[in-house]
Design a protein around this motif. Structure first.
Motif, PDB file in Angstrom:
ATOM      1  N   MET A   1       0.845  -1.209   0.000  1.00 26.69           N
ATOM      2  CA  MET A   1       0.000   0.000   0.000  1.00 26.69           C
ATOM      3  C   MET A   1       0.869   1.243   0.000  1.00 26.69           C
ATOM      4  N   SER A   5      -1.463   6.618   1.658  1.00 26.17           N
ATOM      5  CA  SER A   5      -2.766   6.038   1.949  1.00 26.17           C
ATOM      6  C   SER A   5      -2.741   5.297   3.280  1.00 26.17           C
ATOM      7  N   SER A   6      -1.599   4.644   3.659  1.00 22.87           N
ATOM      8  CA  SER A   6      -1.482   3.969   4.951  1.00 22.87           C
ATOM      9  C   SER A   6      -1.636   4.970   6.084  1.00 22.87           C
ATOM     10  N   ASP A   9      -5.317   5.991   6.301  1.00 23.02           N
ATOM     11  CA  ASP A   9      -6.149   4.908   6.830  1.00 23.02           C
ATOM     12  C   ASP A   9      -5.969   4.763   8.338  1.00 23.02           C
ATOM     13  N   ASP A  12      -7.619   7.587  10.204  1.00 23.97           N
ATOM     14  CA  ASP A  12      -9.079   7.402  10.246  1.00 23.97           C
ATOM     15  C   ASP A  12      -9.465   6.416  11.348  1.00 23.97           C
ATOM     16  N   LYS A  13      -8.728   5.308  11.461  1.00 22.47           N
ATOM     17  CA  LYS A  13      -9.049   4.299  12.478  1.00 22.47           C
ATOM     18  C   LYS A  13      -8.842   4.847  13.878  1.00 22.47           C
ATOM     19  N   THR A  43       4.753   5.384   9.711  1.00 21.47           N
ATOM     20  CA  THR A  43       3.325   5.560   9.463  1.00 21.47           C
ATOM     21  C   THR A  43       2.596   5.960  10.743  1.00 21.47           C
TER      22      THR A  43
END
Length: 490
Positions: A1, A5-6, A9, A12-13, A43
């Motif tokens: 990925m 984007s990682s 994501d 968001d979590k 990340t």
């Protein structure tokens, strides 16, 4: 990925789980987050930094991340109705009222909704941008001695020299000002060359961003039609005579939106007509580095054949790199240069030195010519894919000229076709297109669309976008339902 984007994501979590913690409560450690979500420590660090920037968490070195205290309730909105009176009175005595209308520019800047194919974009898709080369250049630039100091107001001498060599002819580094993107350079040029209320000659059609600059400065754009060979000299001479204008703005190479290239026999004539009128020619050489690989040798910039200082030249690296790589040059010869320099200093001081240093690193690296060759091949492939798809699925609009440079096609719609209705229908069908009306400073002769093939992911997306446009065309009021493939050139 992809790393970006990682990060998004994970952010968001974590954002969704914040309600599990009381204000001031400690979040799991970075090591725990790495193990739980199977991502890298970088990340995790970036995701937490994103939440911290949003004011949702607080990070404390050595202690970890904690849920932030609730934000205070926003104060009640005040009464701003007084501004209507103040703003309407502003410029009431101007000969040409100033108007700030960004709609024509926002069409190519605004990102379309998810799932919509972007035929209205004005920049290279990320897959075409030299992201690694730019990142490496920026990293190297940051380590240069003095990289974070104040640069010379006109720009770094080495960068000015590079731009001068690229333009050629009588242009020297002394005549180059480094500016923050082509839009900024055009704004400076028009402010320097024309007082409020003055006419300024513009190609018709032309770039909406330039029309917006002119109108915001209280100037009066006067259209001069272009054909397949660029601006028409006879009409240009008539326009200078009728208006007394002292400025022409033109794009001699792959004109936006028509894609026309100023014919060799017209180049000297345009400069002669302007010189006889005592006028400047602002040359917007915006897309020279987006030539297609089948184009053949390019004509020199007008500035390279102008010893008398008629041309004020604008060129930018943004189109060939990234929307955020805003480095350009504003070039002139003679007394006008001091006025341009003064306006730029007053407006912006200077272009940040790290960005100038990164530009030098980028254009001096082996990655730069490789990038230009790759983009040249990709744009040719995309242009051919779009023209083929249009001929197969949507031949009704006329395609009078297929350019060998730039990033778009200019279509003339059949008589009676509503631009606004087609643009809306296209968006409903899942493809964003640019209507032609903002490109005209006066009444347009017909409806048009500008379709970009550079802002999409590849040729497959181009073909799908044209099929969606076919659906939109068939759904226009008064047209019978006709499916893709029903219309083929005879």
């Amino acid at each position: 990925m992809h790393e970006g984007s990682s990060v998004g994501d994970l952010a968001d979590k974590l954002r969704e789980e914040l309600d599990c913690y009381s204000p001031g409560g400690k979040l799991p450690s970075s090591r725990a987050l790495v193990e739980r979500f199977r991502v890298s420590p970088v990340t995790v660090s970036r995701a937490l930094a994103q939440l911290a920037a949003e004011g949702l968490v607080v990070t404390r070195p050595g202690a970890g991340a904690f849920r932030a205290q609730p934000r205070p309730q926003a104060a009640a909105a005040g009464d701003t109705s007084w501004q209507e009176v103040a703003l309407s009175a502003d410029g009431a005595a101007d000969v040409v009222p100033r108007s700030v209308d960004a709609s024509g520019v926002l069409v190519s800047l605004a990102a379309p909704p998810p799932g919509v194919i972007e035929f209205n974009g004005g920049y290279l898709h990320p897959c075409l941008q030299p992201e690694r080369a730019m990142a490496a250049a920026l990293s190297r630039a940051g380590r240069r001695p003095g990289a974070w100091g104040r640069p010379p107001m006109e720009g770094l001498p080495e960068l000015r020299e590079w731009f001068a060599r690229q333009i050629g002819g009588p242009v020297t580094a002394a005549g180059v000002l480094v500016t923050s993107g082509g839009q900024s350079a055009l704004t400076t040029a028009l402010r320097a060359l024309a007082p409020p209320g003055a006419p300024v000659l513009v190609e018709s059609p032309t770039y909406p961003g330039m029309l917006a600059i002119a109108r915001a400065a209280g100037l009066r754009p006067v259209p001069v039609p272009v054909d397949a060979d660029g601006v028409r000299p006879a009409l240009l001479a008539d326009a200078f005579k009728a208006t007394g204008a002292r400025v022409l703005v033109c794009q001699p190479l792959f004109q936006n939106p028509t894609g026309a290239v100023l014919a060799p026999e017209r180049r000297g004539e345009v400069l002669r007509i302007a010189r006889e009128a005592g006028a400047f020619v602002v040359e917007d050489d915006f897309v020279r580095r987006l030539v297609h690989e089948d184009a053949g040798p390019l004509p020199r910039p007008l500035a390279a054949d102008d010893p008398d200082g008629v041309v004020v030249h604008v060129c930018s690296l943004t189109k060939a790199t990234s929307p955020s790589f805003r480095v350009s040059a504003l070039v002139a010869h003679g007394p006008v240069l001091e006025r341009l320099r003064a306006i730029q200093v007053v407006d912006t001081f200077f272009v940040p030195r790290p960005l100038q240093e990164a530009t030098l690193e980028l254009v001096g690296s082996p990655a730069w010519p490789r990038h230009l060759r790759a983009v040249s091949a990709a744009l040719r492939s995309r242009r051919e894919a779009m023209t083929a798809a249009l001929r197969l699925h949507l031949p009704e609009p006329a395609l009078p000229h297929v350019p060998s440079g730039g990033y778009h096609l200019w279509l003339r719609l059949p008589d009676g076709t509503s631009e606004s209705a087609l643009t809306a229908a296209a968006l409903r069908a899942g493809v964003a297109v640019t209507p032609g009306r903002p490109y005209f400073s006066a009444e347009p002769p017909a409806g048009h669309l500008r379709l970009s093939f550079a802002a999409v992911a590849g040729t497959g997306e181009i073909e799908e976008g044209v099929r969606r446009l076919r659906t939109a065309f068939d759904d226009l009021p008064g047209r019978p339902g006709q499916r893709a493939g029903a219309h083929r050139p005879g």
